[in-house]
Design a protein around this motif. Structure first.
Motif, PDB file in Angstrom:
ATOM      1  N   VAL A   1      15.820  69.404  55.313  1.00  0.00           N
ATOM      2  CA  VAL A   1      16.743  68.673  54.467  1.00  0.00           C
ATOM      3  C   VAL A   1      17.112  69.587  53.306  1.00  0.00           C
ATOM      4  O   VAL A   1      16.239  70.075  52.588  1.00  0.00           O
TER       5      VAL A   1
ATOM      6  N   ASP B   1      20.446  70.297  50.207  1.00  0.00           N
ATOM      7  CA  ASP B   1      21.609  69.669  49.593  1.00  0.00           C
ATOM      8  C   ASP B   1      22.897  70.329  50.082  1.00  0.00           C
ATOM      9  O   ASP B   1      22.883  71.375  50.729  1.00  0.00           O
ATOM     10  N   GLN B   2      24.017  69.668  49.787  1.00  0.00           N
ATOM     11  CA  GLN B   2      25.319  70.121  50.284  1.00  0.00           C
ATOM     12  C   GLN B   2      25.663  71.528  49.811  1.00  0.00           C
ATOM     13  O   GLN B   2      26.199  72.340  50.566  1.00  0.00           O
TER      14      GLN B   2
ATOM     15  N   MET C   1      23.872  65.910  58.767  1.00  0.00           N
ATOM     16  CA  MET C   1      23.805  64.453  58.633  1.00  0.00           C
ATOM     17  C   MET C   1      23.991  64.123  57.157  1.00  0.00           C
ATOM     18  O   MET C   1      23.296  64.652  56.308  1.00  0.00           O
ATOM     19  N   ASP C   2      24.952  63.274  56.853  1.00  0.00           N
ATOM     20  CA  ASP C   2      25.199  62.844  55.483  1.00  0.00           C
ATOM     21  C   ASP C   2      24.619  61.459  55.268  1.00  0.00           C
ATOM     22  O   ASP C   2      24.731  60.588  56.141  1.00  0.00           O
ATOM     23  N   TYR C   3      24.014  61.267  54.103  1.00  0.00           N
ATOM     24  CA  TYR C   3      23.444  59.974  53.738  1.00  0.00           C
ATOM     25  C   TYR C   3      24.118  59.500  52.454  1.00  0.00           C
ATOM     26  O   TYR C   3      24.283  60.275  51.511  1.00  0.00           O
ATOM     27  N   ALA C   4      24.505  58.251  52.409  1.00  0.00           N
ATOM     28  CA  ALA C   4      25.222  57.704  51.256  1.00  0.00           C
ATOM     29  C   ALA C   4      24.418  57.829  49.961  1.00  0.00           C
ATOM     30  O   ALA C   4      24.980  58.013  48.886  1.00  0.00           O
ATOM     31  N   ASP C   5      23.091  57.746  50.043  1.00  0.00           N
ATOM     32  CA  ASP C   5      22.273  57.788  48.832  1.00  0.00           C
ATOM     33  C   ASP C   5      21.704  59.183  48.535  1.00  0.00           C
ATOM     34  O   ASP C   5      20.850  59.346  47.684  1.00  0.00           O
ATOM     35  N   MET C   6      22.203  60.209  49.229  1.00  0.00           N
ATOM     36  CA  MET C   6      21.736  61.582  49.011  1.00  0.00           C
ATOM     37  C   MET C   6      22.428  62.159  47.778  1.00  0.00           C
ATOM     38  O   MET C   6      23.655  62.094  47.688  1.00  0.00           O
TER      39      MET C   6
END
Length: 74
Positions: free
Chosen positions: A5, A7-8, A29-34
């Motif tokens: 994992v 960050d962007q 994989m993108d997560y809304a709360d990341m």
């Protein structure tokens, strides 16, 4: 399978600069709360010269980021 994992910002850098990182099997994989990314901090010894600090600040400024400052009383 190994999962990592990151960050962007790190993902973008690695996919642009490393052919190995872009290899087969990479899944984004993108997560809304990341969170968008991690804050980075540069800490320098008091022995760092003013000239070196100016060079560091110039490099940071060239990226459009806020410059470093000395701690009060230093």
């Amino acid at each position: 399978m190994t999962a990592k994992v990151i960050d962007q910002e790190d993902y973008d850098y690695l996919t642009e600069s490393s052919a190995d990182f872009r290899g087969d099997g990479l899944v984004r994989m993108d997560y809304a709360d990341m969170p968008a990314g991690l804050k980075r901090h540069i800490l320098c010894s008091q022995r760092v010269s003013e000239d070196t600090m100016r060079k560091i600040n110039a490099a940071i400024a060239s990226e459009g980021l806020p410059q470093l400052g000395r701690l009060p009383g230093r």
